[in-house]
Scaffold this motif. Structure first.
Motif, mmCIF file in Angstrom:
data_model
loop_
_atom_site.group_PDB
_atom_site.id
_atom_site.type_symbol
_atom_site.label_atom_id
_atom_site.label_comp_id
_atom_site.label_asym_id
_atom_site.label_seq_id
_atom_site.Cartn_x
_atom_site.Cartn_y
_atom_site.Cartn_z
ATOM 1 N N ARG B 6 0.951 -1.382 -0.122
ATOM 2 C CA ARG B 6 -0.055 0.202 0.026
ATOM 3 C C ARG B 6 0.880 1.153 0.153
ATOM 4 N NH1 ARG B 6 -2.989 -0.592 5.299
ATOM 5 N NH2 ARG B 6 -2.570 -2.942 5.180
ATOM 6 N N ARG B 7 0.476 2.284 -0.753
ATOM 7 C CA ARG B 7 1.142 3.664 -0.609
ATOM 8 C C ARG B 7 0.555 4.082 0.811
ATOM 9 N NH1 ARG B 7 4.843 5.358 -3.696
ATOM 10 N NH2 ARG B 7 4.452 7.306 -3.767
ATOM 11 N N ARG B 18 8.847 -2.071 5.607
ATOM 12 C CA ARG B 18 9.780 -2.498 4.667
ATOM 13 C C ARG B 18 9.305 -1.991 3.256
ATOM 14 N NH1 ARG B 18 10.016 -7.511 2.072
ATOM 15 N NH2 ARG B 18 8.171 -8.396 3.399
ATOM 16 N N LEU B 19 10.224 -1.558 2.491
ATOM 17 C CA LEU B 19 9.716 -0.772 1.256
ATOM 18 C C LEU B 19 9.414 -1.927 0.305
ATOM 19 C CD1 LEU B 19 12.679 2.026 0.503
ATOM 20 C CD2 LEU B 19 10.094 2.410 1.080
ATOM 21 N N LEU B 32 17.110 4.081 -2.131
ATOM 22 C CA LEU B 32 16.791 3.035 -1.205
ATOM 23 C C LEU B 32 16.261 1.846 -2.183
ATOM 24 C CD1 LEU B 32 15.143 4.504 1.970
ATOM 25 C CD2 LEU B 32 17.410 3.504 2.001
ATOM 26 N N PRO B 33 16.866 0.467 -2.023
ATOM 27 C CA PRO B 33 16.266 -0.613 -2.728
ATOM 28 C C PRO B 33 14.853 -0.810 -2.123
ATOM 29 C CG PRO B 33 18.080 -1.168 -1.365
ATOM 30 C CD PRO B 33 17.863 0.206 -1.184
ATOM 31 N N ALA B 34 14.342 -1.837 -3.187
ATOM 32 C CA ALA B 34 13.015 -2.584 -2.457
ATOM 33 C C ALA B 34 13.467 -3.440 -1.437
ATOM 34 C CB ALA B 34 12.269 -3.160 -3.608
ATOM 35 N N GLY B 35 12.693 -3.615 -0.473
ATOM 36 C CA GLY B 35 12.931 -4.652 0.630
ATOM 37 C C GLY B 35 13.633 -3.883 1.802
ATOM 38 N N ALA B 36 14.273 -2.583 1.322
ATOM 39 C CA ALA B 36 14.970 -1.684 2.484
ATOM 40 C C ALA B 36 13.954 -1.785 3.794
ATOM 41 C CB ALA B 36 15.514 -0.624 2.045
ATOM 42 N N THR B 55 5.675 3.352 -0.631
ATOM 43 C CA THR B 55 4.938 2.263 -0.832
ATOM 44 C C THR B 55 5.582 0.984 0.082
ATOM 45 O OG1 THR B 55 4.851 2.769 -3.325
ATOM 46 C CG2 THR B 55 4.255 0.522 -2.796
ATOM 47 N N ILE B 56 4.716 0.582 0.912
ATOM 48 C CA ILE B 56 5.064 -0.240 2.087
ATOM 49 C C ILE B 56 4.508 -1.394 2.027
ATOM 50 C CG2 ILE B 56 4.941 -0.507 4.734
ATOM 51 C CD1 ILE B 56 6.884 1.866 3.730
#
Lengths: 288, 107
Positions: B6-7, B18-19, B32-36, B55-56
Motif C-alpha cells: 500500500r501507498r 519495509r519498502l 533505497l532499494p526495494a526490501g529496505a 510504498t510499504i
C-alpha cells in the motif's frame, strides 16, 4: 566411450574440434586480458590499466553503468574508470569489464532451448556463493567471484559453437533427469568444464582462472580450496533455487570438498542469508 | 500467500516498515532499494528530500492451514532439488542445513 542408454555417438566432441570451434569466437579486448592477468600478479599498475580501459569507450560505459547500480551502492558517484578503480578496486573493475566483454561476445548466440538469462542468474548465484565462502575461509574473494561467474563458460561455448550438440545434451538431461555433467559425458564424451577450460586457454586467461574453470567439478587443480569453493558454491546456488529453473537439481558434493571448507553450521546459515539478500540486486546490475 | 502492498503517507510510516518499491531521486538514482527496512533517521532524510508517500509492504499473518501448506510446499521443493545429490554425509548435511534455513527442520 561406450554407447549408453539414449545417447548416440553422433555428437561426440574431441579437443581438436572444440579448439577449432572456439577459434571462431571473437577475441576479448586486449585490456580485458591484461586486467585478467592481474589475478595472478602481486602488484599491478592501476593507473595504466585505468587509462587503457578508458580508451575503450563502449566497455568503459558499461563498467560505469554497473558500478553506479544499486548492487554496489554507489549511485551516481562513479564518474570515470579512475573513480571506479578507487571505489571498487582493481578486482571490482576487472570483474565488471570481464563480465561485460564476455556477455558481448556471446550476445548474438542463438541456441534453441538455451535460456541465457537463466544461465547468467545461475552464474551470478555461484559467484556470490563463492565470494562469501572465500571470505569465510579467508581466501581471495574477488578471484572466487570471478571464477564463479565464469565457471560454466563451457556451456556458452556449446551454445555458440555447437548448438546442435547442446540441444542433444538438453534432450538427454530432460529424458534421464540427470545432472548436466552426466548428460554431457554421455552425449559429448566431455564436460562443459573441459570445454570452458579450452576457451580459457584460447583466450589466454591467467593460470589460476583457467584451472578453476577446468576443475570446478573434479577438484584436480592445484588450488584445492578454490576448486572446493566452486563445487560447493555451485551446489549452494542450485540448493537456494536461484536461477529460476523449474528443473533445478543439486549436483552431488564430495565429503572431501565439504571437509576442506569445514565451516560451522551457523556460518553456512548466515552465508545463505547474505547471498539471498544480494542476489536480485546483483542480477539487476550485471544482467543487461 | 501474498503480502499487502500500500501507498502510505510518509508521516504514518513507522520504523521497521519495509519498502515494496525502490525510492529514487529525480534523476532516477536509487536512494533505497526495494526490501529496505526503514529507520527513523532514513525516514527523516526522505522527508527532507521532499517525499510525501512511500510504498510499504504489510506482511499478512498466514492462517494455520496456509502455514502447513507452505511448509509442505517448501519441503517438497527441497526434496526435488536434492533428488540427485546422493546420500553421502556431505550432501545430507547440506540438505539438513537448507531445511533449517527454510524453516522446515523437524529436529
Amino acid at each position: 566411450m561406450a554407447e549408453t542408454e539414449g545417447a548416440s555417438r553422433e555428437f561426440l566432441l574431441d579437443r581438436e574440434t572444440v579448439l577449432k570451434g572456439v577459434s571462431t569466437l571473437p577475441s576479448l579486448p586486449a585490456v580485458v586480458i591484461e586486467l585478467l592477468q592481474t589475478m595472478d600478479q602481486e602488484e599491478a599498475d592501476m593507473h595504466l590499466l585505468a587509462e587503457k580501459l578508458s580508451r575503450d569507450q563502449a566497455l568503459s560505459a558499461k563498467v560505469l553503468r554497473v558500478a553506479n547500480s544499486s548492487f554496489y551502492g554507489m549511485s551516481g558517484k562513479v564518474n570515470s574508470i579512475a573513480d571506479a578503480m578507487v571505489v571498487l578496486g582493481l578486482r571490482g573493475v576487472r570483474t565488471l569489464a570481464m563480465a561485460a566483454s564476455i556477455s558481448d561476445t556471446f550476445s548474438a548466440t542463438r541456441c534453441p532451448g538455451f535460456d541465457f538469462r537463466m544461465f547468467w542468474r545461475h552464474s551470478i548465484g555461484v559467484a556470490l556463493c563463492a565470494k562469501e565462502i572465500a571470505r569465510q575461509c579467508r581466501q581471495n574473494d574477488g578471484n572466487a567471484f570471478t571464477a564463479g561467474l565464469l565457471h560454466d563458460l563451457g556451456r556458452l561455448v556449446l551454445a555458440s559453437c555447437f548448438p546442435q550438440h547442446l540441444v542433444a545434451v538438453m534432450a538427454y538431461r530432460e529424458r534421464m533427469d540427470c545432472p548436466w555433467e552426466e548428460a554431457e559425458q554421455q552425449v559429448l564424451g566431455m564436460s562443459h568444464a573441459e570445454l570452458g577450460g579450452l576457451l580459457a586457454m584460447h583466450w589466454n586467461f591467467p593460470a589460476s582462472l583457467h584451472a578453476a574453470i577446468t576443475h570446478h567439478h573434479d577438484m584436480a587443480g592445484d588450488d584445492k580450496v578454490l576448486s572446493c569453493t566452486l563445487v560447493i558454491a555451485d551446489a549452494l546456488a542450485h540448493a537456494l533455487d536461484l536461477s529460476g529453473d523449474e528443473n533445478e537439481m543439486v549436483s552431488p558434493i564430495t565429503e572431501v570438498c565439504w571437509q576442506t571448507l569445514s565451516l560451522p553450521d551457523e556460518n553456512w546459515l548466515a552465508l545463505f542469508a547474505i547471498v539471498e539478500s544480494q542476489f536480485e540486486a546483483a542480477c539487476e546490475s550485471l544482467l543487461v | 500467500m501474498r503480502d499487502d502492498i500500500r501507498r502510505v503517507a510518509i508521516e504514518d510510516v513507522v520504523a521497521g516498515a519495509r519498502l515494496a518499491e525502490p525510492v529514487c531521486d529525480v534523476n532516477g538514482n536509487v536512494l533505497l532499494p526495494a526490501g529496505a527496512e526503514l529507520s527513523d533517521s532514513t525516514r527523516a532524510s526522505l522527508v527532507r528530500r521532499g517525499l510525501t508517500e512511500l510504498t510499504i509492504v504489510f506482511e499478512r499473518v498466514p492462517s494455520e492451514a496456509e502455514r502447513v501448506a507452505d511448509l509442505a510446499r517448501v519441503e517438497a521443493r527441497l526434496t526435488y532439488l536434492f533428488r540427485s545429490a546422493g546420500d553421502n554425509a556431505a550432501g545430507q548435511h547440506l540438505l539438513r542445513l537448507m531445511r533449517r534455513y527454510r524453516g522446515v527442520d523437524h529436529g
